[in-house]
Design a protein around this motif. Structure first.
Motif, mmCIF file in Angstrom:
data_model
loop_
_atom_site.group_PDB
_atom_site.id
_atom_site.type_symbol
_atom_site.label_atom_id
_atom_site.label_comp_id
_atom_site.label_asym_id
_atom_site.label_seq_id
_atom_site.Cartn_x
_atom_site.Cartn_y
_atom_site.Cartn_z
ATOM 1 N N ALA A 14 0.820 -1.211 0.000
ATOM 2 C CA ALA A 14 0.000 0.000 0.000
ATOM 3 C C ALA A 14 0.854 1.261 0.000
ATOM 4 N N ALA A 38 3.528 1.625 -1.913
ATOM 5 C CA ALA A 38 4.233 1.752 -3.186
ATOM 6 C C ALA A 38 3.923 3.068 -3.879
ATOM 7 N N GLU A 39 2.658 3.415 -3.983
ATOM 8 C CA GLU A 39 2.301 4.653 -4.665
ATOM 9 C C GLU A 39 2.758 5.892 -3.900
ATOM 10 N N PRO A 40 2.562 5.964 -2.556
ATOM 11 C CA PRO A 40 3.127 7.110 -1.822
ATOM 12 C C PRO A 40 4.638 7.243 -1.993
ATOM 13 N N ARG A 54 6.362 6.340 -4.692
ATOM 14 C CA ARG A 54 6.597 6.875 -6.037
ATOM 15 C C ARG A 54 6.373 8.383 -6.070
ATOM 16 N N ARG A 55 5.310 8.835 -5.400
ATOM 17 C CA ARG A 55 5.046 10.278 -5.358
ATOM 18 C C ARG A 55 6.153 11.004 -4.610
ATOM 19 N N PRO A 106 12.897 7.337 -11.047
ATOM 20 C CA PRO A 106 11.721 6.522 -10.738
ATOM 21 C C PRO A 106 12.048 5.381 -9.791
ATOM 22 N N THR A 120 9.506 -2.640 -6.871
ATOM 23 C CA THR A 120 8.905 -2.536 -5.546
ATOM 24 C C THR A 120 8.247 -3.865 -5.186
#
Length: 217
Positions: free
Chosen positions: A169, A171-173, A175-176, A186, A190
């Motif tokens: 969960a 992973a996206e935070p 990346r941001r 980048p 992950t």
């Protein structure tokens, strides 16, 4: 496009902000994650007060890590301390060794406070870590030592997190976060530690299945 100074600043900011993400208990950087496919780095060493046999040059594998790595990986230190934020480039050079290295090169004496030399530089041992599996599940225990990223900069580092709840969960935070620090860097590959270990043990898994098949035949 990064030199060591800019890279150190990036890694410091990455760790600070990653630790502040909701659900993150700890964060650290490591050059070669455990059970990775990238092999290992090794070098000859000169240990102060250790007389090596003429036909056996002392050597050891090594890894580069940030502070809090041992705590994150729950690798207990048997003696001494982990790396600290004060172990900077201009501070005395330090290292943490594993138990095998401590017993081999400082037999009958305390390795903490001992010194060894690599590449013309003397390092002081500040801690002794418990032996662990570093590269392969079937490897033999060997001398290992760890160097702080702040004193031995490497550009190819892996961010590791210990989390509460589902680690994917985050992973996206992450990346941001990386895009905010530098949109040209980048995050890739992950995955959870469980997935990493499963991939690292593929050879043993295939071997086990082949043996089972031969047994059935």
């Amino acid at each position: 496009g990064y030199d060591s100074k800019r890279g150190q600043v990036f890694f410091e900011n990455l760790l600070t902000e990653a630790r502040a993400l909701p659900g993150v208990e700890e964060a650290a950087l490591v050059r070669r994650p455990p059970l990775g496919f990238g092999g290992s780095s090794s070098t000859t060493i000169e240990v102060e007060g250790f007389a090596a046999p003429k036909d056996a040059t002392p050597w050891g594998h090594f890894n580069v890590i940030s502070p809090r790595y041992f705590d994150l990986m729950r690798m207990p230190l048997l003696k001494g301390r982990e790396f600290e934020e004060t172990d900077l480039a201009k501070a005395p050079l330090v290292a943490v060794v594993n138990r095998t290295m401590a017993e081999r090169f400082w037999p009958g004496r305390d390795a903490v406070g001992g010194r060894f030399r690599i590449g013309g530089e003397w390092l002081t041992v500040v801690g002794v870590a418990k032996d662990a599996v570093y590269r392969d599940l079937g490897e033999k225990t060997a001398p290992w030592f760890f160097l702080p990223l702040s004193q031995r900069y490497r550009a190819d580092m892996t961010l590791m997190l210990r989390t509460q709840g589902d680690p994917i969960a985050l992973a996206e935070p992450l990346r941001r976060l990386a895009a905010r620090l530098d949109p040209n860097l980048p995050i890739f590959a992950t995955r959870t530690l469980q997935e990493h270990i499963r991939a690292a043990s593929v050879r043993q898994s295939i071997g086990g299945r082949m043996l089972s098949l031969l047994g059935v035949i």
